[in-house]
Design a protein around this motif. Structure first.
Motif, PDB file in Angstrom:
ATOM      1  N   ARG A 167      -9.348   6.976   6.793  1.00 16.26           N
ATOM      2  CA  ARG A 167     -10.437   7.954   6.792  1.00 16.26           C
ATOM      3  C   ARG A 167     -11.782   7.290   6.536  1.00 16.26           C
ATOM      4  O   ARG A 167     -12.793   7.666   7.133  1.00 16.26           O
ATOM      5  CB  ARG A 167     -10.170   9.026   5.739  1.00 16.26           C
ATOM      6  CG  ARG A 167      -9.051   9.950   6.122  1.00 16.26           C
ATOM      7  CD  ARG A 167      -8.774  10.990   5.063  1.00 16.26           C
ATOM      8  NE  ARG A 167      -7.635  11.802   5.434  1.00 16.26           N
ATOM      9  CZ  ARG A 167      -6.628  12.093   4.622  1.00 16.26           C
ATOM     10  NH1 ARG A 167      -6.633  11.659   3.377  1.00 16.26           N
ATOM     11  NH2 ARG A 167      -5.619  12.828   5.050  1.00 16.26           N
ATOM     12  N   GLU A 168     -11.812   6.287   5.653  1.00 16.99           N
ATOM     13  CA  GLU A 168     -13.058   5.559   5.397  1.00 16.99           C
ATOM     14  C   GLU A 168     -13.529   4.833   6.655  1.00 16.99           C
ATOM     15  O   GLU A 168     -14.718   4.821   6.970  1.00 16.99           O
ATOM     16  CB  GLU A 168     -12.856   4.539   4.277  1.00 16.99           C
ATOM     17  CG  GLU A 168     -12.724   5.146   2.901  1.00 16.99           C
ATOM     18  CD  GLU A 168     -12.362   4.106   1.854  1.00 16.99           C
ATOM     19  OE1 GLU A 168     -12.356   2.896   2.181  1.00 16.99           O
ATOM     20  OE2 GLU A 168     -12.077   4.501   0.718  1.00 16.99           O
ATOM     21  N   ARG A 169     -12.595   4.242   7.402  1.00 26.03           N
ATOM     22  CA  ARG A 169     -12.960   3.527   8.636  1.00 26.03           C
ATOM     23  C   ARG A 169     -13.530   4.479   9.666  1.00 26.03           C
ATOM     24  O   ARG A 169     -14.444   4.132  10.412  1.00 26.03           O
ATOM     25  CB  ARG A 169     -11.754   2.825   9.210  1.00 26.03           C
ATOM     26  CG  ARG A 169     -11.361   1.586   8.499  1.00 26.03           C
ATOM     27  CD  ARG A 169     -10.262   0.905   9.251  1.00 26.03           C
ATOM     28  NE  ARG A 169      -9.687  -0.181   8.464  1.00 26.03           N
ATOM     29  CZ  ARG A 169      -8.627  -0.864   8.828  1.00 26.03           C
ATOM     30  NH1 ARG A 169      -8.016  -0.606   9.957  1.00 26.03           N
ATOM     31  NH2 ARG A 169      -8.177  -1.835   8.065  1.00 26.03           N
TER      32      ARG A 169
ATOM     33  N   SER B 184     -20.331   2.715  13.154  1.00 23.19           N
ATOM     34  CA  SER B 184     -20.024   1.467  13.845  1.00 23.19           C
ATOM     35  C   SER B 184     -21.306   0.826  14.340  1.00 23.19           C
ATOM     36  O   SER B 184     -22.269   1.496  14.719  1.00 23.19           O
ATOM     37  CB  SER B 184     -19.068   1.737  15.016  1.00 23.19           C
ATOM     38  OG  SER B 184     -19.691   2.564  15.960  1.00 23.19           O
TER      39      SER B 184
ATOM     40  N   GLU C 132      -2.888   5.562   0.064  1.00 18.86           N
ATOM     41  CA  GLU C 132      -3.920   4.523   0.167  1.00 18.86           C
ATOM     42  C   GLU C 132      -4.219   4.204   1.628  1.00 18.86           C
ATOM     43  O   GLU C 132      -5.382   4.020   2.003  1.00 18.86           O
ATOM     44  CB  GLU C 132      -3.459   3.249  -0.547  1.00 18.86           C
ATOM     45  CG  GLU C 132      -3.470   3.327  -2.050  1.00 18.86           C
ATOM     46  CD  GLU C 132      -2.887   2.091  -2.684  1.00 18.86           C
ATOM     47  OE1 GLU C 132      -3.378   1.711  -3.757  1.00 18.86           O
ATOM     48  OE2 GLU C 132      -1.948   1.497  -2.115  1.00 18.86           O
TER      49      GLU C 132
ATOM     50  N   TYR D 113       0.831  -1.196   0.000  1.00 17.91           N
ATOM     51  CA  TYR D 113       0.000   0.000   0.000  1.00 17.91           C
ATOM     52  C   TYR D 113       0.872   1.256   0.000  1.00 17.91           C
ATOM     53  O   TYR D 113       1.876   1.320   0.680  1.00 17.91           O
ATOM     54  CB  TYR D 113      -0.896   0.048   1.239  1.00 17.91           C
ATOM     55  CG  TYR D 113      -1.937  -1.023   1.285  1.00 17.91           C
ATOM     56  CD1 TYR D 113      -2.894  -1.127   0.282  1.00 17.91           C
ATOM     57  CD2 TYR D 113      -1.989  -1.934   2.321  1.00 17.91           C
ATOM     58  CE1 TYR D 113      -3.868  -2.108   0.331  1.00 17.91           C
ATOM     59  CE2 TYR D 113      -2.950  -2.911   2.371  1.00 17.91           C
ATOM     60  CZ  TYR D 113      -3.886  -2.996   1.376  1.00 17.91           C
ATOM     61  OH  TYR D 113      -4.838  -3.958   1.420  1.00 17.91           O
TER      62      TYR D 113
ATOM     63  N   ARG E  27      -3.870   6.267   4.199  1.00 15.48           N
ATOM     64  CA  ARG E  27      -4.622   7.405   4.748  1.00 15.48           C
ATOM     65  C   ARG E  27      -6.087   7.352   4.339  1.00 15.48           C
ATOM     66  O   ARG E  27      -6.986   7.569   5.159  1.00 15.48           O
ATOM     67  CB  ARG E  27      -4.009   8.718   4.282  1.00 15.48           C
ATOM     68  CG  ARG E  27      -2.800   9.119   5.043  1.00 15.48           C
ATOM     69  CD  ARG E  27      -2.342  10.523   4.665  1.00 15.48           C
ATOM     70  NE  ARG E  27      -0.901  10.564   4.739  1.00 15.48           N
ATOM     71  CZ  ARG E  27      -0.068  10.477   3.703  1.00 15.48           C
ATOM     72  NH1 ARG E  27      -0.529  10.405   2.483  1.00 15.48           N
ATOM     73  NH2 ARG E  27       1.225  10.496   3.880  1.00 15.48           N
ATOM     74  N   SER E  28      -6.336   7.066   3.056  1.00 19.59           N
ATOM     75  CA  SER E  28      -7.723   7.042   2.591  1.00 19.59           C
ATOM     76  C   SER E  28      -8.505   5.903   3.242  1.00 19.59           C
ATOM     77  O   SER E  28      -9.672   6.075   3.596  1.00 19.59           O
ATOM     78  CB  SER E  28      -7.779   6.939   1.068  1.00 19.59           C
ATOM     79  OG  SER E  28      -7.290   5.697   0.636  1.00 19.59           O
ATOM     80  N   ARG E  29      -7.870   4.755   3.436  1.00 23.26           N
ATOM     81  CA  ARG E  29      -8.567   3.642   4.095  1.00 23.26           C
ATOM     82  C   ARG E  29      -8.867   3.957   5.552  1.00 23.26           C
ATOM     83  O   ARG E  29      -9.937   3.611   6.069  1.00 23.26           O
ATOM     84  CB  ARG E  29      -7.732   2.371   3.992  1.00 23.26           C
ATOM     85  CG  ARG E  29      -7.616   1.873   2.555  1.00 23.26           C
ATOM     86  CD  ARG E  29      -6.849   0.618   2.489  1.00 23.26           C
ATOM     87  NE  ARG E  29      -7.790  -0.475   2.726  1.00 23.26           N
ATOM     88  CZ  ARG E  29      -7.446  -1.741   2.758  1.00 23.26           C
ATOM     89  NH1 ARG E  29      -6.208  -2.097   2.587  1.00 23.26           N
ATOM     90  NH2 ARG E  29      -8.358  -2.674   2.966  1.00 23.26           N
TER      91      ARG E  29
ATOM     92  N   THR F 151     -15.104   7.346   9.132  1.00 25.30           N
ATOM     93  CA  THR F 151     -16.398   7.912   8.758  1.00 25.30           C
ATOM     94  C   THR F 151     -17.509   6.870   8.696  1.00 25.30           C
ATOM     95  O   THR F 151     -18.679   7.246   8.772  1.00 25.30           O
ATOM     96  CB  THR F 151     -16.300   8.610   7.383  1.00 25.30           C
ATOM     97  OG1 THR F 151     -15.845   7.677   6.421  1.00 25.30           O
ATOM     98  CG2 THR F 151     -15.355   9.787   7.454  1.00 25.30           C
ATOM     99  N   GLU F 152     -17.207   5.599   8.582  1.00 23.44           N
ATOM    100  CA  GLU F 152     -18.295   4.611   8.501  1.00 23.44           C
ATOM    101  C   GLU F 152     -18.893   4.408   9.885  1.00 23.44           C
ATOM    102  O   GLU F 152     -18.219   4.447  10.891  1.00 23.44           O
ATOM    103  CB  GLU F 152     -17.792   3.287   7.918  1.00 23.44           C
ATOM    104  CG  GLU F 152     -16.911   2.481   8.812  1.00 23.44           C
ATOM    105  CD  GLU F 152     -16.417   1.211   8.145  1.00 23.44           C
ATOM    106  OE1 GLU F 152     -16.027   0.311   8.876  1.00 23.44           O
ATOM    107  OE2 GLU F 152     -16.420   1.144   6.913  1.00 23.44           O
TER     108      GLU F 152
END
Length: 53
Positions: free
Chosen positions: A42-44, A49, A36, A32, A38-40, A46-47
């Motif tokens: 950030r996705e975690r 729980s 990549e 990675y 950092r973006s993953r 914002t999703e």
């Protein structure tokens, strides 16, 4: 005495197989790019729980 040899061989094969699995996972992790990762992350963040319910 022969079964000791078989047990030792089975242990050696188990250790070698574990090493292969660890090396493969490490190679995949290092593939990675920093962006990549950092973006993953950030996705975690914002999703939503599922433990809040």
């Amino acid at each position: 005495m022969r079964w000791w040899k078989l047990l030792g061989l089975a242990g050696f094969v188990g250790v070698a197989a574990t090493g292969v699995v660890v090396a493969r996972a490490e190679r995949r992790r290092r593939a990675y790019t920093p962006e990549e990762i950092r973006s993953r992350l950030r996705e975690r963040i914002t999703e939503p729980s599922g433990s809040d319910s």
